[in-house]
Design a protein around this motif. Structure first.
Motif, short mmCIF file in Angstrom:
data_model
loop_
_atom_site.label_atom_id
_atom_site.label_comp_id
_atom_site.label_asym_id
_atom_site.label_seq_id
_atom_site.Cartn_x
_atom_site.Cartn_y
_atom_site.Cartn_z
N GLU B 147 1.08 -0.81 0.30
CA GLU B 147 -0.05 0.25 -0.02
C GLU B 147 0.94 1.15 0.13
O GLU B 147 0.47 2.28 0.12
CB GLU B 147 -1.13 -0.12 1.23
N VAL B 148 2.28 1.12 -0.45
CA VAL B 148 2.99 2.00 0.10
C VAL B 148 2.99 3.13 -1.30
O VAL B 148 2.05 2.68 -2.56
CB VAL B 148 4.62 1.96 0.23
N ARG B 149 3.02 4.38 -1.33
CA ARG B 149 3.27 5.17 -2.32
C ARG B 149 4.17 5.98 -2.54
O ARG B 149 5.30 5.94 -2.08
CB ARG B 149 2.64 6.77 -2.26
N ILE B 150 5.02 5.22 -4.16
CA ILE B 150 6.12 5.62 -4.69
C ILE B 150 6.47 6.50 -5.73
O ILE B 150 5.30 6.53 -6.84
CB ILE B 150 6.49 4.30 -5.00
N VAL B 151 7.64 7.78 -5.89
CA VAL B 151 7.41 8.65 -6.96
C VAL B 151 8.71 8.77 -7.31
O VAL B 151 9.58 8.17 -6.57
CB VAL B 151 6.95 9.56 -7.18
N ALA B 152 9.36 8.87 -8.50
CA ALA B 152 10.38 8.14 -9.22
C ALA B 152 10.68 8.99 -10.20
O ALA B 152 9.93 9.20 -10.96
CB ALA B 152 10.04 6.48 -9.78
N ARG B 153 11.54 9.32 -10.21
CA ARG B 153 12.67 10.32 -11.13
C ARG B 153 13.68 10.08 -11.58
O ARG B 153 14.68 9.78 -10.42
CB ARG B 153 12.74 11.78 -10.52
N ALA B 154 14.66 9.96 -12.80
CA ALA B 154 15.86 9.57 -13.42
C ALA B 154 16.39 11.09 -12.62
O ALA B 154 15.61 12.11 -13.31
CB ALA B 154 15.68 9.16 -14.81
N CYS B 155 17.57 11.05 -12.60
CA CYS B 155 18.23 12.65 -12.14
C CYS B 155 20.09 12.04 -13.06
O CYS B 155 20.34 11.94 -12.11
CB CYS B 155 18.47 12.49 -11.00
N PRO B 156 20.09 12.02 -14.84
CA PRO B 156 21.36 11.86 -14.76
C PRO B 156 22.55 12.89 -14.97
O PRO B 156 23.01 12.59 -14.55
CB PRO B 156 20.95 11.69 -16.39
N LEU B 157 21.90 14.04 -14.72
CA LEU B 157 22.59 14.59 -14.32
C LEU B 157 23.65 14.89 -12.80
O LEU B 157 24.25 15.11 -12.86
CB LEU B 157 22.21 16.41 -14.51
N PHE B 158 23.03 14.14 -12.06
CA PHE B 158 23.45 13.55 -10.52
C PHE B 158 25.05 12.93 -11.21
O PHE B 158 25.47 13.09 -10.08
CB PHE B 158 22.69 12.83 -9.25
N VAL B 159 24.19 11.88 -12.31
CA VAL B 159 25.87 10.96 -11.96
C VAL B 159 26.83 11.95 -12.90
O VAL B 159 28.06 11.71 -12.43
CB VAL B 159 25.63 10.07 -13.54
N ALA B 160 27.14 12.66 -13.89
CA ALA B 160 27.47 13.51 -14.17
C ALA B 160 28.46 14.60 -13.73
O ALA B 160 30.46 14.85 -13.44
CB ALA B 160 27.07 14.67 -15.22
N LEU B 161 27.53 15.21 -12.21
CA LEU B 161 28.31 16.12 -11.36
C LEU B 161 28.99 15.41 -10.93
O LEU B 161 29.83 15.47 -9.97
CB LEU B 161 26.75 16.53 -10.25
N ALA B 162 28.67 13.69 -9.72
CA ALA B 162 30.02 12.90 -8.76
C ALA B 162 30.37 12.78 -9.97
O ALA B 162 31.56 12.48 -9.32
CB ALA B 162 28.64 11.84 -8.82
N GLU B 163 30.56 12.30 -10.77
CA GLU B 163 32.11 11.96 -11.60
C GLU B 163 32.54 13.04 -11.52
O GLU B 163 34.21 12.92 -11.84
CB GLU B 163 31.38 11.34 -13.14
N GLU B 164 31.84 14.03 -12.45
CA GLU B 164 32.45 16.04 -11.98
C GLU B 164 33.38 15.77 -10.48
O GLU B 164 34.59 17.07 -10.91
CB GLU B 164 31.66 17.37 -12.51
N GLY B 165 33.21 15.26 -9.85
CA GLY B 165 33.94 15.38 -8.23
C GLY B 165 32.99 17.08 -7.94
O GLY B 165 33.53 17.26 -7.08
N TRP B 166 32.34 17.31 -8.57
CA TRP B 166 31.37 18.22 -7.91
C TRP B 166 29.90 18.67 -6.98
O TRP B 166 29.34 17.60 -7.60
CB TRP B 166 30.74 19.10 -8.99
N THR B 167 30.33 18.13 -5.77
CA THR B 167 29.61 17.61 -5.64
C THR B 167 29.35 18.01 -4.69
O THR B 167 28.18 17.81 -2.57
CB THR B 167 30.39 16.32 -4.21
N GLU B 168 29.16 19.27 -3.98
CA GLU B 168 28.89 19.99 -3.30
C GLU B 168 28.01 21.86 -3.93
O GLU B 168 29.04 21.98 -4.82
CB GLU B 168 29.37 20.43 -1.84
N GLY B 169 27.59 22.84 -3.62
CA GLY B 169 28.23 24.20 -3.45
C GLY B 169 26.60 24.40 -4.32
O GLY B 169 25.45 23.73 -4.92
N PRO B 170 26.66 26.02 -4.57
CA PRO B 170 25.20 26.45 -5.53
C PRO B 170 24.63 25.12 -7.36
O PRO B 170 23.36 25.57 -7.29
CB PRO B 170 25.48 28.07 -6.03
N ILE B 171 25.57 25.17 -7.74
CA ILE B 171 25.18 24.36 -8.46
C ILE B 171 24.90 23.05 -8.27
O ILE B 171 23.37 22.56 -8.82
CB ILE B 171 26.64 23.72 -9.97
N VAL B 172 25.40 22.61 -7.59
CA VAL B 172 24.32 20.71 -7.40
C VAL B 172 23.36 21.80 -6.77
O VAL B 172 22.54 20.65 -7.04
CB VAL B 172 25.73 19.93 -6.61
#
Lengths: 281, 281
Positions: B147-172
């Motif tokens: 009976e749980v409600r689930i919402v899901a979303r793809a966030c492909p830019l998060f992958v690129a940010l993580a690989e770039e090492g941009w893990t904090e700050g206003p852009i993220v």
């Protein structure tokens, strides 16, 4: 051309093959179709194995030969490598394997346009990691004009932004600023020309231009490549008679629906999965 | 365990195999090594063919079988699929092909942790496009509590940010806000739990948390998966004696230097290219 050899004459109606690691090369296809409205095209996006930009030289050469073989099997009369990474490392291998097929990359036309555009001899190149580290643009530009100053930077987030369809607004501009501020630091050596060295980047052109201001010329290689292909067809008597009805085939190695959805951003026209044939290399 | 069967007893000193499409799974390896300090590990990143998230089900299954075969050839005693995409589509095929090897995915432990964490029965999942569209998290969560409600979303830019090492700050944070605002719109059904359904995302955890505020529990599957592996080794008499010296092998299918550079972000410790063996699948 009336003086075409029998072989080239037979080929006039054949399609021009175009391949890229994915959908970005559709910006090149778009320029080619605009420049050569009488020609048929078959486009292959190697979506199962994208991106090429992070892969090693050997891997990119191997994949490029496989892509080309798929297109050659469809009787193309010329091959356009619409991928900067592959253009940087695989052109010689492709020309050798498929001779006498004319093979045109996007890299040399982009370099030529940049050298023609710069007034102060300082050029910036943005591309994928593979293209920048491989140094192909740097070499191509230096071959045309050896005293030019070249700075280059990988901008992988631009690829993700383009594929997400986030092509304008504050997020794109913040990222563009972070990537470009250092390349375009004020001073006497500040580049006056920017090469968009990845086929994804033309869709971000307006955002990049707004960050750079009006003093930098932005060069993308798609239209220059189309000019080169046009001239090469003419010189070899391979131009299709203009009364022919041009055909367009779109092939992908994976994910027809994603190809259609994301590809619409790059081709400038909506696509559906039915437009895309999935092939196995 | 003293009551281990002869077969399992022979295997105690063997390594645990871990594979991912790239370097993201190093967040899972890190949690495994912290939970199981006496165990040896061999990690394979299929960097030549990443990302899996945009590829079709059939392709991901085929690649997963090839990755697993490479690890099985190194005499592993258990296999951890540290890739959400592969965990969503390839577990059954892996278990069938390599039986009786224990195969553990990251998806079910993450789902279990989310169901345990939610108080209002509303869970959000962020992941790659392939994981979201495949619906594997949605199914895994629904199987545990229908009976749980689930919402899901793809966030492909998060992958690129993580690989770039941009893990904090206003852009993220701007990107996180754009992805998450809709999922967490105020109202009675607002999720109180967020599953980081991609192994890249834990490195962005602080930025995501600061955008969400303190009312949302963030679940990442790495530590829960480590608990499951720990229990499974114990139950099967496969735990390595604690006096053994653990070994760590890192394999990649391409680009050792990139693997080391980007992998350092995910493993929490600097790596060099010499730490990485390139293998061909």
């Amino acid at each position: 051309m009336t003086d075409a050899s029998p072989r080239s004459g037979d080929l006039c109606g054949h399609a021009i093959g175009v391949f890229d690691s994915g959908v970005g090369g559709l910006t090149v296809l778009r320029a080619l179709r605009a420049r050569l409205p009488g020609e048929s095209f078959v486009y292959l996006g190697d979506t199962a194995r994208l991106p090429y930009g992070t892969k090693s030289r050997e891997t990119v050469v191997r994949y490029s030969l496989q892509c080309a073989a798929q297109l050659v099997a469809r009787d193309i009369k010329a091959l356009v490598v619409a991928c900067n990474t592959a253009s940087g490392v695989a052109l010689e291998a492709l020309r050798e394997r498929f001779a006498p097929l004319p093979v045109i990359g996007v890299l040399e036309p982009g370099a030529r346009a940049a050298v023609a555009a710069t007034r102060n001899g300082s050029i910036a190149v943005i591309a994928t990691e593979g293209t920048v580290q491989g140094g192909a643009y740097q070499r191509a530009i230096a071959q045309l004009r050896f005293e030019v100053r070249i700075v280059a930077r990988a901008c992988p987030l631009f690829v993700a932004l383009a594929e997400e369809g986030w092509t304008e607004g504050p997020i794109v501009e913040s990222i563009a600023r972070r990537y470009l501020d250092e390349l375009f630091a004020p001073g006497p050596g500040r580049p006056d020309t920017l090469v968009l060295g990845c086929t994804h980047f033309p869709v971000l052109r307006d955002a990049i231009a707004s960050v750079l201001g009006g003093t930098v010329t932005i060069v993308d290689s798609a239209s220059t490549t189309a000019d080169v292909v046009h001239d090469l067809l003419q010189a070899n008597g391979l131009t299709n008679p203009v009364f022919a009805t041009p055909r367009l085939s779109l092939l992908a190695t994976d994910g027809a629906s994603r190809f259609a959805r994301v590809g619409g951003v790059f081709s400038g026209a909506p696509l559906t999965a039915d437009d895309v044939e999935v092939v196995d290399l």
